[in-house]
Scaffold this motif. Structure first.
Motif, PDB file in Angstrom:
ATOM      1  N   TYR A   1      34.881  36.858  43.854  1.00 60.57           N
ATOM      2  CA  TYR A   1      36.148  37.236  43.251  1.00 60.57           C
ATOM      3  C   TYR A   1      35.930  38.429  42.340  1.00 60.57           C
ATOM      4  O   TYR A   1      34.820  38.733  41.944  1.00 60.57           O
ATOM      5  CB  TYR A   1      36.782  36.075  42.472  1.00 60.57           C
ATOM      6  CG  TYR A   1      35.984  35.618  41.272  1.00 60.57           C
ATOM      7  CD1 TYR A   1      36.286  36.090  39.995  1.00 60.57           C
ATOM      8  CD2 TYR A   1      34.944  34.705  41.402  1.00 60.57           C
ATOM      9  CE1 TYR A   1      35.561  35.677  38.896  1.00 60.57           C
ATOM     10  CE2 TYR A   1      34.225  34.285  40.306  1.00 60.57           C
ATOM     11  CZ  TYR A   1      34.547  34.770  39.048  1.00 60.57           C
ATOM     12  OH  TYR A   1      33.833  34.358  37.957  1.00 60.57           O
ATOM     13  N   THR A   2      37.004  39.147  42.054  1.00 59.81           N
ATOM     14  CA  THR A   2      36.926  40.293  41.156  1.00 59.81           C
ATOM     15  C   THR A   2      37.250  39.823  39.746  1.00 59.81           C
ATOM     16  O   THR A   2      37.932  38.802  39.570  1.00 59.81           O
ATOM     17  CB  THR A   2      37.927  41.390  41.566  1.00 59.81           C
ATOM     18  OG1 THR A   2      39.251  40.869  41.451  1.00 59.81           O
ATOM     19  CG2 THR A   2      37.672  41.870  42.986  1.00 59.81           C
TER      20      THR A   2
ATOM     21  N   GLU B   1      39.421  40.932  37.849  1.00 63.50           N
ATOM     22  CA  GLU B   1      40.875  40.908  37.701  1.00 63.50           C
ATOM     23  C   GLU B   1      41.470  39.594  38.204  1.00 63.50           C
ATOM     24  O   GLU B   1      42.534  39.180  37.755  1.00 63.50           O
ATOM     25  CB  GLU B   1      41.520  42.083  38.455  1.00 63.50           C
ATOM     26  CG  GLU B   1      41.192  43.435  37.855  1.00 63.50           C
ATOM     27  CD  GLU B   1      39.824  43.951  38.275  1.00 63.50           C
ATOM     28  OE1 GLU B   1      39.322  43.590  39.352  1.00 63.50           O
ATOM     29  OE2 GLU B   1      39.244  44.717  37.487  1.00 63.50           O
ATOM     30  N   GLU B   2      40.807  38.939  39.161  1.00 58.80           N
ATOM     31  CA  GLU B   2      41.287  37.675  39.703  1.00 58.80           C
ATOM     32  C   GLU B   2      40.898  36.484  38.830  1.00 58.80           C
ATOM     33  O   GLU B   2      41.406  35.392  39.027  1.00 58.80           O
ATOM     34  CB  GLU B   2      40.700  37.438  41.097  1.00 58.80           C
ATOM     35  CG  GLU B   2      41.153  38.417  42.133  1.00 58.80           C
ATOM     36  CD  GLU B   2      40.462  38.211  43.469  1.00 58.80           C
ATOM     37  OE1 GLU B   2      41.119  38.434  44.490  1.00 58.80           O
ATOM     38  OE2 GLU B   2      39.274  37.845  43.488  1.00 58.80           O
ATOM     39  N   ALA B   3      40.009  36.698  37.891  1.00 55.55           N
ATOM     40  CA  ALA B   3      39.509  35.596  37.075  1.00 55.55           C
ATOM     41  C   ALA B   3      40.638  34.933  36.295  1.00 55.55           C
ATOM     42  O   ALA B   3      41.604  35.569  35.887  1.00 55.55           O
ATOM     43  CB  ALA B   3      38.439  36.094  36.111  1.00 55.55           C
ATOM     44  N   VAL B   4      40.502  33.639  36.080  1.00 54.23           N
ATOM     45  CA  VAL B   4      41.495  32.856  35.362  1.00 54.23           C
ATOM     46  C   VAL B   4      41.289  33.049  33.863  1.00 54.23           C
ATOM     47  O   VAL B   4      40.167  32.966  33.367  1.00 54.23           O
ATOM     48  CB  VAL B   4      41.354  31.360  35.734  1.00 54.23           C
ATOM     49  CG1 VAL B   4      42.332  30.518  34.945  1.00 54.23           C
ATOM     50  CG2 VAL B   4      41.550  31.159  37.221  1.00 54.23           C
TER      51      VAL B   4
ATOM     52  N   CYS C   1      36.177  31.253  37.446  1.00 53.18           N
ATOM     53  CA  CYS C   1      36.463  31.370  38.872  1.00 53.18           C
ATOM     54  C   CYS C   1      37.890  30.908  39.169  1.00 53.18           C
ATOM     55  O   CYS C   1      38.291  29.822  38.732  1.00 53.18           O
ATOM     56  CB  CYS C   1      35.456  30.525  39.657  1.00 53.18           C
ATOM     57  SG  CYS C   1      35.728  30.516  41.439  1.00 53.18           S
ATOM     58  N   PRO C   2      38.662  31.712  39.921  1.00 52.31           N
ATOM     59  CA  PRO C   2      40.028  31.313  40.252  1.00 52.31           C
ATOM     60  C   PRO C   2      40.091  30.185  41.280  1.00 52.31           C
ATOM     61  O   PRO C   2      41.137  29.573  41.463  1.00 52.31           O
ATOM     62  CB  PRO C   2      40.655  32.596  40.810  1.00 52.31           C
ATOM     63  CG  PRO C   2      39.511  33.386  41.315  1.00 52.31           C
ATOM     64  CD  PRO C   2      38.350  33.043  40.437  1.00 52.31           C
ATOM     65  N   TYR C   3      38.988  29.895  41.935  1.00 53.65           N
ATOM     66  CA  TYR C   3      38.976  28.868  42.972  1.00 53.65           C
ATOM     67  C   TYR C   3      38.574  27.486  42.436  1.00 53.65           C
ATOM     68  O   TYR C   3      39.171  26.490  42.786  1.00 53.65           O
ATOM     69  CB  TYR C   3      38.040  29.275  44.104  1.00 53.65           C
ATOM     70  CG  TYR C   3      38.401  30.615  44.687  1.00 53.65           C
ATOM     71  CD1 TYR C   3      39.547  30.785  45.457  1.00 53.65           C
ATOM     72  CD2 TYR C   3      37.616  31.734  44.444  1.00 53.65           C
ATOM     73  CE1 TYR C   3      39.897  32.023  45.974  1.00 53.65           C
ATOM     74  CE2 TYR C   3      37.956  32.978  44.955  1.00 53.65           C
ATOM     75  CZ  TYR C   3      39.092  33.112  45.717  1.00 53.65           C
ATOM     76  OH  TYR C   3      39.429  34.332  46.223  1.00 53.65           O
TER      77      TYR C   3
ATOM     78  N   THR D   1      33.702  34.470  32.485  1.00 44.70           N
ATOM     79  CA  THR D   1      34.827  34.722  33.372  1.00 44.70           C
ATOM     80  C   THR D   1      34.953  33.477  34.245  1.00 44.70           C
ATOM     81  O   THR D   1      33.964  32.948  34.725  1.00 44.70           O
ATOM     82  CB  THR D   1      34.617  36.007  34.203  1.00 44.70           C
ATOM     83  OG1 THR D   1      35.713  36.145  35.097  1.00 44.70           O
ATOM     84  CG2 THR D   1      33.345  36.002  34.986  1.00 44.70           C
TER      85      THR D   1
END
Length: 62
Positions: free
Chosen positions: A10-11, A13-16, A33-35, A31
């Motif tokens: 992930y980038t 920018e996608e981080a939660v 993980c968005p997943y 950072t």
């Protein structure tokens, strides 16, 4: 970035965005993980520059 827990890429920018727990002296140094939500440590800027310089040294001009 690659998540150290689930292995997905992930980038930043996608981080939660999560609220800091207050333990980091200079603010949150992770950072998320968005997943899976795992908190991955931020990669220091000097490491990125070091890797880029190593890549340039390995290139042959033959």
């Amino acid at each position: 970035m690659k998540c150290g827990f689930c292995g997905r890429h992930y980038t930043p920018e996608e981080a939660v965005d999560k609220e800091s727990c207050g333990r980091c002296l200079r603010g949150c140094q992770k950072t998320y993980c968005p997943y899976c939500g795992y908190g991955n440590p931020l990669i220091p800027g000097f490491f990125d520059r070091w890797v880029k310089n190593k890549d340039k040294e390995g290139v042959d001009d033959e």
